[in-house]
Design a protein around this motif. Structure first.
Motif, PDB file in Angstrom:
ATOM      1  N   ALA A 174      -4.215  -0.569   7.236  1.00 38.49           N
ATOM      2  CA  ALA A 174      -3.577   0.161   6.144  1.00 38.49           C
ATOM      3  C   ALA A 174      -2.127  -0.278   6.003  1.00 38.49           C
ATOM      4  N   ALA A 175      -1.731  -0.585   4.774  1.00 38.58           N
ATOM      5  CA  ALA A 175      -0.350  -0.988   4.520  1.00 38.58           C
ATOM      6  C   ALA A 175       0.626   0.140   4.853  1.00 38.58           C
ATOM      7  N   GLU A 176       0.217   1.389   4.601  1.00 37.58           N
ATOM      8  CA  GLU A 176       1.096   2.514   4.892  1.00 37.58           C
ATOM      9  C   GLU A 176       1.435   2.584   6.379  1.00 37.58           C
ATOM     10  N   VAL A 177       0.454   2.276   7.240  1.00 39.16           N
ATOM     11  CA  VAL A 177       0.695   2.312   8.676  1.00 39.16           C
ATOM     12  C   VAL A 177       1.642   1.181   9.077  1.00 39.16           C
ATOM     13  N   ALA A 178       1.447   0.000   8.502  1.00 34.06           N
ATOM     14  CA  ALA A 178       2.359  -1.115   8.790  1.00 34.06           C
ATOM     15  C   ALA A 178       3.791  -0.744   8.421  1.00 34.06           C
ATOM     16  N   GLN A 179       3.974  -0.081   7.270  1.00 40.20           N
ATOM     17  CA  GLN A 179       5.317   0.323   6.880  1.00 40.20           C
ATOM     18  C   GLN A 179       5.873   1.400   7.816  1.00 40.20           C
ATOM     19  N   ALA A 200       7.286  -5.333   8.229  1.00 40.44           N
ATOM     20  CA  ALA A 200       5.999  -5.108   7.562  1.00 40.44           C
ATOM     21  C   ALA A 200       5.867  -6.067   6.383  1.00 40.44           C
ATOM     22  N   VAL A 201       4.734  -6.785   6.335  1.00 46.19           N
ATOM     23  CA  VAL A 201       4.466  -7.724   5.242  1.00 46.19           C
ATOM     24  C   VAL A 201       3.318  -7.165   4.410  1.00 46.19           C
ATOM     25  N   PRO A 248       7.695   0.469  -1.614  1.00 46.81           N
ATOM     26  CA  PRO A 248       8.312   0.873  -0.338  1.00 46.81           C
ATOM     27  C   PRO A 248       8.097   2.343  -0.008  1.00 46.81           C
ATOM     28  N   ARG A 249       7.976   2.595   1.285  1.00 50.14           N
ATOM     29  CA  ARG A 249       7.901   3.949   1.824  1.00 50.14           C
ATOM     30  C   ARG A 249       8.867   4.049   2.996  1.00 50.14           C
ATOM     31  N   PHE A 250       9.121   5.288   3.437  1.00 52.24           N
ATOM     32  CA  PHE A 250       9.894   5.553   4.651  1.00 52.24           C
ATOM     33  C   PHE A 250      11.310   4.959   4.592  1.00 52.24           C
ATOM     34  N   ASP A 251      11.868   4.867   3.378  1.00 53.54           N
ATOM     35  CA  ASP A 251      13.236   4.370   3.191  1.00 53.54           C
ATOM     36  C   ASP A 251      13.403   2.907   3.620  1.00 53.54           C
ATOM     37  N   LEU A 252      12.302   2.154   3.614  1.00 55.05           N
ATOM     38  CA  LEU A 252      12.394   0.745   3.963  1.00 55.05           C
ATOM     39  C   LEU A 252      13.046  -0.049   2.832  1.00 55.05           C
TER      40      LEU A 252
END
Length: 288
Positions: A219-224, A234-235, A240-244
């Motif tokens: 899951a991309a969300e977990v990578a982020q 995270a690639v 963006p999530r989590f203020d990345l």
């Protein structure tokens, strides 16, 4: 069942008499009465009480009246749908696309539709079979590979693949990063089932590079989320999530295409919507 006698029955019930209903519809009273008698014989019930008192619905007529109204409304809706189809208009629009594309591209685009546009619905489909959904009821398919030759379609965009880092990371202020720099970091990658990973694999192969240290996630969300904890870069292609902070990876892109059936009654509308989606992607990502 013919609709004309049903329409006359409702008109009489609303007007309160055969005479008033016939006048409203510019018909003769005997003609309307015959039609209603024919309906009663067909249904096997008496719809009106015919005695020396005031003209009124029978108990059976009162029970049948809402059914008759629904029948006429459904018939009118069917005719309106047929007229829309004949004119090439779409009342509803079903778009199929992979999950990330639905979330980050299609859903934001749907927010730009107006009341004059078809009512949208979406189907999530894996990339390998997204175009096959056009044969199962979808109107417009969004894929990451060129559309099959038996379909109509157009390129939509070349979307970036991002390297996401926390605000305190040394890359946080950068706009782009090259793949030879990227492989020096611990990477948080999706599995090879996902297009961002395959696009990066191809870019590394073309540059003669190999991965260093990396971890895989489904899951991309977990990578982020793991990137936000400072455990790597995270690639992914997601928003963006989590203020990345997003850093575009140079030369790594995901292609998006739209496709529809050439003989679809709303083909012209589908093409127009695909063109609007292409313009939306250009404005959102600054890329075509």
């Amino acid at each position: 069942m013919e609709l004309r006698p049903v329409r006359y029955f409702v008109a009489i019930a609303d007007a309160g008499s055969v005479t008033a209903a016939a006048a409203a519809l510019h018909l003769t009273q005997p003609s309307m009465s015959r039609q209603v008698h024919q309906l009663e014989r067909q249904l096997g019930i008496e719809l009106f009480v015919r005695d020396r008192g005031p003209f009124r619905l029978s108990a059976a007529g009162s029970e049948f009246l809402p059914v008759a109204r629904r029948l006429l409304a459904q018939a009118e809706a069917a005719w309106e749908t047929a007229r829309a189809i004949a004119a090439g208009r779409l009342r509803r629009l079903t778009i199929s696309a992979p999950g990330t594309t639905l979330t980050d591209v299609v859903a934001p685009f749907l927010a730009t539709l107006t009341a004059d546009d078809p009512m949208p619905a979406v189907w999530e489909e894996v990339p390998a079979s997204v175009y096959a959904t056009l044969g199962r009821g979808a109107d417009l398919a969004i894929g990451t590979t060129p559309w099959p030759s038996d379909l109509e379609g157009m390129p939509l965009a070349e979307l970036p693949v991002w390297a996401y880092v926390p605000p305190a990371d040394r890359w946080a202020g950068r706009e782009t990063v090259a793949v030879d720099e990227l492989v020096t970091r611990t990477l948080l990658l999706q599995t090879r089932d996902f297009h961002p990973r395959r696009a990066l694999d191809q870019a590394l192969a073309a540059a003669g590079l190999a991965y260093g240290k990396f971890h895989e996630f489904a899951a991309a969300e977990v990578a982020q989320a793991v990137a936000a904890s400072g455990r790597g870069v995270a690639v992914v292609s997601d928003d963006p999530r989590f203020d990345l902070r997003p850093v575009a990876i140079q030369g790594v892109r995901i292609s998006l295409y739209a496709a529809w059936e050439p003989h679809h009654h709303g083909a012209a509308t589908l093409k127009s919507i695909a063109e609007r989606l292409r313009s939306f992607c250009a404005g959102r990502y600054g890329l075509r």
